[in-house]
Design an enzyme around this catalytic site. Structure first.
Site, PDB file in Angstrom:
ATOM      1  N   ARG A  36       8.699 -10.173  -1.938  1.00  0.00           N
ATOM      2  CA  ARG A  36       9.612 -10.051  -0.801  1.00  0.00           C
ATOM      3  C   ARG A  36       8.789  -9.957   0.467  1.00  0.00           C
ATOM      4  NH1 ARG A  36      11.664  -4.941  -0.995  1.00  0.00           N
ATOM      5  NH2 ARG A  36      10.863  -4.470   1.085  1.00  0.00           N
ATOM      6  N   TYR A  63      17.060   3.721  -0.352  1.00  0.00           N
ATOM      7  CA  TYR A  63      17.384   4.127  -1.712  1.00  0.00           C
ATOM      8  C   TYR A  63      18.515   5.146  -1.847  1.00  0.00           C
ATOM      9  CZ  TYR A  63      12.910   1.868  -2.519  1.00  0.00           C
ATOM     10  OH  TYR A  63      11.888   0.956  -2.549  1.00  0.00           O
ATOM     11  N   GLU A  90       5.123  -7.371   6.317  1.00  0.00           N
ATOM     12  CA  GLU A  90       4.366  -7.125   5.088  1.00  0.00           C
ATOM     13  C   GLU A  90       4.965  -7.919   3.944  1.00  0.00           C
ATOM     14  OE1 GLU A  90       5.302  -3.290   2.911  1.00  0.00           O
ATOM     15  OE2 GLU A  90       5.964  -2.746   4.924  1.00  0.00           O
ATOM     16  N   ASP A 101       8.968  -9.094   4.503  1.00  0.00           N
ATOM     17  CA  ASP A 101       9.794  -8.417   5.499  1.00  0.00           C
ATOM     18  C   ASP A 101       9.489  -8.962   6.890  1.00  0.00           C
ATOM     19  OD1 ASP A 101      10.896  -6.908   3.488  1.00  0.00           O
ATOM     20  OD2 ASP A 101       9.517  -5.230   3.757  1.00  0.00           O
ATOM     21  N   ASN A 132       5.809  -7.452  -0.198  1.00  0.00           N
ATOM     22  CA  ASN A 132       5.917  -6.594  -1.371  1.00  0.00           C
ATOM     23  C   ASN A 132       5.772  -7.469  -2.611  1.00  0.00           C
ATOM     24  OD1 ASN A 132       7.026  -3.746  -0.394  1.00  0.00           O
ATOM     25  ND2 ASN A 132       7.975  -5.343   0.853  1.00  0.00           N
ATOM     26  N   GLY A 179      11.485  -3.564  -5.335  1.00  0.00           N
ATOM     27  CA  GLY A 179      12.447  -2.795  -6.096  1.00  0.00           C
ATOM     28  C   GLY A 179      13.445  -3.675  -6.828  1.00  0.00           C
ATOM     29  N   SER A 185       7.697   1.565   0.370  1.00  0.00           N
ATOM     30  CA  SER A 185       8.985   2.262   0.471  1.00  0.00           C
ATOM     31  C   SER A 185       9.099   3.133   1.717  1.00  0.00           C
ATOM     32  CB  SER A 185       9.232   3.129  -0.781  1.00  0.00           C
ATOM     33  OG  SER A 185       9.430   2.316  -1.905  1.00  0.00           O
ATOM     34  N   GLU A 240       5.840   6.355  -5.442  1.00  0.00           N
ATOM     35  CA  GLU A 240       7.088   5.625  -5.657  1.00  0.00           C
ATOM     36  C   GLU A 240       7.533   5.673  -7.118  1.00  0.00           C
ATOM     37  OE1 GLU A 240       7.343   1.840  -3.214  1.00  0.00           O
ATOM     38  OE2 GLU A 240       5.193   2.202  -3.164  1.00  0.00           O
TER      39      GLU A 240
END
Length: 319
Positions: A256, A217, A271, A258, A273, A277, A151, A23
């Protein structure tokens, strides 16, 4: 500029970006935007790419704290956090154990199941196993993922048993640990966490098969819907459970979570994070903006929460 301004309060700040993971390119974008925001506020911030510089330079150059804008391995998985603990430098985001756990989707799920956090059924895959049996137990379609990548790298949505072996081989290029996860048909949401608060939920819609790397992205047709459209009570309930899922892993600072809602409106947590990002396509800045925080204000609040394991948050320490 008085001593209450961020430039003095934070001292010399390293923005860690780039790194060595798959990433890297996303991290360079995230870190560059964070760096620009901090400089705009007059903070003494400097870029630092661990792929190009040894970490002991953080000590030698007397950095007071670190903003981690690295994604993936060697930045989000607890290894860097351990090095910063040894160096005695406060850093943003979760600590060593929580970072390592959150990076490992398999062990995240084991802990969530033990704690009663709803998460899709999954199995750990290995070469030569009975993939037809996996499909029978989990149902089709399934998501096949590397256990410790982010990602959506190496991830596949599998609709038929013949596709499972190829999906496993793709994921195994990135990680020897590969999981197959029950696919939840429904609404995809994400809950940004800042401090002890969950920010407004964002609903994600993409024309692609799932919210993959390109949708995250590169694509311009991905839709980010905030307010997410849920009744306030339902949104609040999911936010509170997202905070619990975050805290069960020992996460702190920001991150974050999800989530998928099935057709009946039941949430399933996918999951966490721990270093999300921070690009112009990223979800945490979007949620923060809807909560009334500018990008610069978000960066400052994240930096305020920089700490080391076992110490209070930086903004709670005595001066």
């Amino acid at each position: 500029m008085n001593t209450d301004t961020p430039a003095v309060h934070f001292g010399k700040v390293a923005v860690l970006l780039g790194g060595r993971s798959a990433e890297r390119e996303v991290s360079l974008k995230s870190g560059s935007m964070v760096l620009a925001a901090l400089l705009k506020l007059g903070i003494d911030a400097h870029p630092f790419d661990p792929r190009q510089r040894a970490l002991d330079e953080l000590i030698r150059e007397r950095f007071d704290r670190v903003f981690i804008a690295l994604h993936g391995r060697y930045g989000e998985d607890g290894t860097l956090q351990g090095a910063l603990e040894l160096a005695g430098i406060p850093y943003t985001g979760s600590g060593v154990l929580a970072s390592a756990l959150a990076m490992d989707k398999w062990r995240t799920k084991l802990l969530w199941r033990a704690s009663g956090v709803s998460t899709p059924a999954c199995e750990l895959l290995h070469e030569g196993m009975d993939f037809a049996g996996v499909a029978e137990r989990l149902g089709l379609p399934v998501m096949v993922k590397p256990a410790t990548e982010g990602s959506s790298i190496g991830m596949s949505k599998v609709r038929g048993i013949p596709e499972l072996a190829a999906a496993f081989s793709l994921a195994a290029r990135y990680d020897p640990a590969v999981i197959a996860e029950q696919f939840i048909e429904g609404t995809e949401l994400t809950a940004a966490v800042l401090g002890k608060k969950a920010l407004p939920l964002i609903r994600l819609e993409t024309s692609r098969d799932f919210y993959d790397y390109e949708a995250k992205y590169l694509a311009n047709d991905t839709r980010y819907i905030v307010p997410c459209g849920l009744p306030p009570d339902a949104e609040h309930s999911i936010q509170q459970e997202a905070l619990r899922a975050f805290e069960v892993l020992g996460c702190r600072g920001w991150g974050r979570v999800d989530v998928m809602l099935d057709r009946a409106g039941r949430p399933y947590f996918l999951e966490v994070n721990t270093s999300p990002g921070m690009t112009d396509h990223s979800l945490v800045p979007m949620a923060a903006r809807h909560a009334g925080l500018s990008y610069e204000q978000l960066c400052v609040q994240i930096l305020e929460l920089a700490q080391m394991t076992g110490t209070p948050a930086a903004n709670e320490r005595a001066p």
